[in-house]
Design a protein around this motif. Sequence first.
Motif, PDB file in Angstrom:
ATOM      1  N   THR A 287      -0.028 -76.249  16.958  1.00 25.56           N
ATOM      2  CA  THR A 287      -0.834 -76.927  15.935  1.00 25.56           C
ATOM      3  C   THR A 287      -0.167 -78.212  15.475  1.00 25.56           C
ATOM      4  O   THR A 287      -0.828 -79.258  15.352  1.00 25.56           O
ATOM      5  CB  THR A 287      -1.067 -75.985  14.729  1.00 25.56           C
ATOM      6  OG1 THR A 287      -1.673 -74.780  15.196  1.00 25.56           O
ATOM      7  CG2 THR A 287      -1.936 -76.629  13.677  1.00 25.56           C
ATOM      8  N   LEU A 288       1.134 -78.159  15.235  1.00 24.01           N
ATOM      9  CA  LEU A 288       1.863 -79.369  14.830  1.00 24.01           C
ATOM     10  C   LEU A 288       1.814 -80.445  15.914  1.00 24.01           C
ATOM     11  O   LEU A 288       1.649 -81.634  15.610  1.00 24.01           O
ATOM     12  CB  LEU A 288       3.308 -79.023  14.490  1.00 24.01           C
ATOM     13  CG  LEU A 288       3.528 -78.248  13.195  1.00 24.01           C
ATOM     14  CD1 LEU A 288       4.988 -77.845  13.049  1.00 24.01           C
ATOM     15  CD2 LEU A 288       3.089 -79.069  12.002  1.00 24.01           C
ATOM     16  N   ALA A 289       1.942 -80.043  17.158  1.00 24.93           N
ATOM     17  CA  ALA A 289       1.893 -81.009  18.260  1.00 24.93           C
ATOM     18  C   ALA A 289       0.527 -81.688  18.321  1.00 24.93           C
ATOM     19  O   ALA A 289       0.433 -82.915  18.475  1.00 24.93           O
ATOM     20  CB  ALA A 289       2.201 -80.310  19.574  1.00 24.93           C
ATOM     21  N   ILE A 290      -0.531 -80.901  18.182  1.00 26.04           N
ATOM     22  CA  ILE A 290      -1.884 -81.464  18.234  1.00 26.04           C
ATOM     23  C   ILE A 290      -2.130 -82.388  17.036  1.00 26.04           C
ATOM     24  O   ILE A 290      -2.688 -83.485  17.184  1.00 26.04           O
ATOM     25  CB  ILE A 290      -2.933 -80.329  18.303  1.00 26.04           C
ATOM     26  CG1 ILE A 290      -2.817 -79.627  19.653  1.00 26.04           C
ATOM     27  CG2 ILE A 290      -4.338 -80.871  18.095  1.00 26.04           C
ATOM     28  CD1 ILE A 290      -3.610 -78.342  19.769  1.00 26.04           C
ATOM     29  N   LEU A 291      -1.691 -81.949  15.848  1.00 26.77           N
ATOM     30  CA  LEU A 291      -1.845 -82.802  14.656  1.00 26.77           C
ATOM     31  C   LEU A 291      -1.073 -84.114  14.797  1.00 26.77           C
ATOM     32  O   LEU A 291      -1.601 -85.187  14.472  1.00 26.77           O
ATOM     33  CB  LEU A 291      -1.367 -82.041  13.414  1.00 26.77           C
ATOM     34  CG  LEU A 291      -2.325 -80.998  12.860  1.00 26.77           C
ATOM     35  CD1 LEU A 291      -1.652 -80.210  11.737  1.00 26.77           C
ATOM     36  CD2 LEU A 291      -3.609 -81.637  12.375  1.00 26.77           C
ATOM     37  N   TRP A 292       0.157 -84.029  15.253  1.00 29.22           N
ATOM     38  CA  TRP A 292       0.982 -85.229  15.423  1.00 29.22           C
ATOM     39  C   TRP A 292       0.322 -86.181  16.418  1.00 29.22           C
ATOM     40  O   TRP A 292       0.224 -87.380  16.186  1.00 29.22           O
ATOM     41  CB  TRP A 292       2.359 -84.807  15.896  1.00 29.22           C
ATOM     42  CG  TRP A 292       3.413 -85.874  15.915  1.00 29.22           C
ATOM     43  CD1 TRP A 292       3.260 -87.208  15.642  1.00 29.22           C
ATOM     44  CD2 TRP A 292       4.784 -85.698  16.218  1.00 29.22           C
ATOM     45  NE1 TRP A 292       4.445 -87.863  15.764  1.00 29.22           N
ATOM     46  CE2 TRP A 292       5.410 -86.943  16.118  1.00 29.22           C
ATOM     47  CE3 TRP A 292       5.547 -84.602  16.568  1.00 29.22           C
ATOM     48  CZ2 TRP A 292       6.764 -87.132  16.365  1.00 29.22           C
ATOM     49  CZ3 TRP A 292       6.890 -84.782  16.807  1.00 29.22           C
ATOM     50  CH2 TRP A 292       7.504 -86.036  16.711  1.00 29.22           C
ATOM     51  N   PHE A 293      -0.150 -85.651  17.518  1.00 25.96           N
ATOM     52  CA  PHE A 293      -0.806 -86.472  18.529  1.00 25.96           C
ATOM     53  C   PHE A 293      -2.085 -87.102  17.953  1.00 25.96           C
ATOM     54  O   PHE A 293      -2.321 -88.306  18.108  1.00 25.96           O
ATOM     55  CB  PHE A 293      -1.136 -85.631  19.765  1.00 25.96           C
ATOM     56  CG  PHE A 293      -1.753 -86.413  20.870  1.00 25.96           C
ATOM     57  CD1 PHE A 293      -0.973 -87.213  21.695  1.00 25.96           C
ATOM     58  CD2 PHE A 293      -3.126 -86.381  21.086  1.00 25.96           C
ATOM     59  CE1 PHE A 293      -1.543 -87.949  22.720  1.00 25.96           C
ATOM     60  CE2 PHE A 293      -3.707 -87.108  22.109  1.00 25.96           C
ATOM     61  CZ  PHE A 293      -2.915 -87.906  22.927  1.00 25.96           C
ATOM     62  N   GLY A 294      -2.901 -86.272  17.264  1.00 24.58           N
ATOM     63  CA  GLY A 294      -4.164 -86.770  16.709  1.00 24.58           C
ATOM     64  C   GLY A 294      -3.964 -87.813  15.628  1.00 24.58           C
ATOM     65  O   GLY A 294      -4.649 -88.844  15.618  1.00 24.58           O
ATOM     66  N   ILE A 295      -3.051 -87.576  14.719  1.00 24.49           N
ATOM     67  CA  ILE A 295      -2.794 -88.533  13.638  1.00 24.49           C
ATOM     68  C   ILE A 295      -2.269 -89.842  14.207  1.00 24.49           C
ATOM     69  O   ILE A 295      -2.688 -90.934  13.799  1.00 24.49           O
ATOM     70  CB  ILE A 295      -1.818 -87.931  12.601  1.00 24.49           C
ATOM     71  CG1 ILE A 295      -2.521 -86.831  11.814  1.00 24.49           C
ATOM     72  CG2 ILE A 295      -1.301 -89.008  11.642  1.00 24.49           C
ATOM     73  CD1 ILE A 295      -1.604 -86.006  10.934  1.00 24.49           C
ATOM     74  N   GLY A 296      -1.369 -89.746  15.157  1.00 25.75           N
ATOM     75  CA  GLY A 296      -0.837 -90.959  15.768  1.00 25.75           C
ATOM     76  C   GLY A 296      -1.909 -91.748  16.484  1.00 25.75           C
ATOM     77  O   GLY A 296      -1.965 -92.982  16.388  1.00 25.75           O
ATOM     78  N   LEU A 297      -2.783 -91.079  17.192  1.00 23.72           N
ATOM     79  CA  LEU A 297      -3.815 -91.763  17.972  1.00 23.72           C
ATOM     80  C   LEU A 297      -4.925 -92.311  17.069  1.00 23.72           C
ATOM     81  O   LEU A 297      -5.336 -93.456  17.226  1.00 23.72           O
ATOM     82  CB  LEU A 297      -4.399 -90.795  18.998  1.00 23.72           C
ATOM     83  CG  LEU A 297      -5.328 -91.385  20.046  1.00 23.72           C
ATOM     84  CD1 LEU A 297      -4.586 -92.435  20.884  1.00 23.72           C
ATOM     85  CD2 LEU A 297      -5.847 -90.285  20.960  1.00 23.72           C
ATOM     86  N   LEU A 298      -5.382 -91.515  16.108  1.00 25.33           N
ATOM     87  CA  LEU A 298      -6.501 -91.926  15.272  1.00 25.33           C
ATOM     88  C   LEU A 298      -6.136 -92.932  14.180  1.00 25.33           C
ATOM     89  O   LEU A 298      -6.866 -93.892  13.938  1.00 25.33           O
ATOM     90  CB  LEU A 298      -7.159 -90.703  14.624  1.00 25.33           C
ATOM     91  CG  LEU A 298      -7.845 -89.734  15.581  1.00 25.33           C
ATOM     92  CD1 LEU A 298      -8.319 -88.505  14.818  1.00 25.33           C
ATOM     93  CD2 LEU A 298      -9.009 -90.401  16.289  1.00 25.33           C
ATOM     94  N   PHE A 299      -5.014 -92.701  13.522  1.00 26.81           N
ATOM     95  CA  PHE A 299      -4.685 -93.537  12.369  1.00 26.81           C
ATOM     96  C   PHE A 299      -3.674 -94.644  12.672  1.00 26.81           C
ATOM     97  O   PHE A 299      -3.667 -95.675  12.001  1.00 26.81           O
ATOM     98  CB  PHE A 299      -4.166 -92.672  11.215  1.00 26.81           C
ATOM     99  CG  PHE A 299      -5.186 -91.708  10.708  1.00 26.81           C
ATOM    100  CD1 PHE A 299      -6.308 -92.147  10.025  1.00 26.81           C
ATOM    101  CD2 PHE A 299      -5.045 -90.350  10.923  1.00 26.81           C
ATOM    102  CE1 PHE A 299      -7.258 -91.246   9.555  1.00 26.81           C
ATOM    103  CE2 PHE A 299      -5.985 -89.447  10.455  1.00 26.81           C
ATOM    104  CZ  PHE A 299      -7.099 -89.896   9.775  1.00 26.81           C
TER     105      PHE A 299
END
Length: 138
Positions: free
Chosen positions: A88-100
């Motif tokens: 979950t942390l890996a997916i969140l980190w990837f998503g936040i980095g890519l989206l924001f």
Amino acid sequence: MDRVAQLEYCKTCIRREFSPKKGIVCSLTKEQATFAVFCDDFQEDKIESQLLEDKRNRQHNEEVYEDSLGLSKIGIKDGVAAGVIVITLAILWFGIGLLFLNRIFFYPPFLLALGIYTLLKGIKKRKKNRLSDSEILS
């Protein structure tokens, strides 16, 4: 009772001695253990019993720490739960980095792989423990 179980029993007896040729022997008979279930001459060495118990506890705690990627320090002792959290942390980190931040960070894929490994290892351990419990109850 096999020799390994006898040795575990004898290691906590005050009457144990060591023979270079035979290993742990009884000080009364100077022979290896021959009892089937209990030794009539057994007298517990409380200090040695406590040391062995402490050693088992340390080994168990180290195993739990490794299985949970260190999350056992905050109460998460299951490898499956630790794996899910890391994924979950890996997916969140990837998503936040890519989206924001419009970036793809280097670490999330490695964290994801580690989480999947931990999750699979936790599932395997659960299955093994379930088999052990059912074998004992049979």
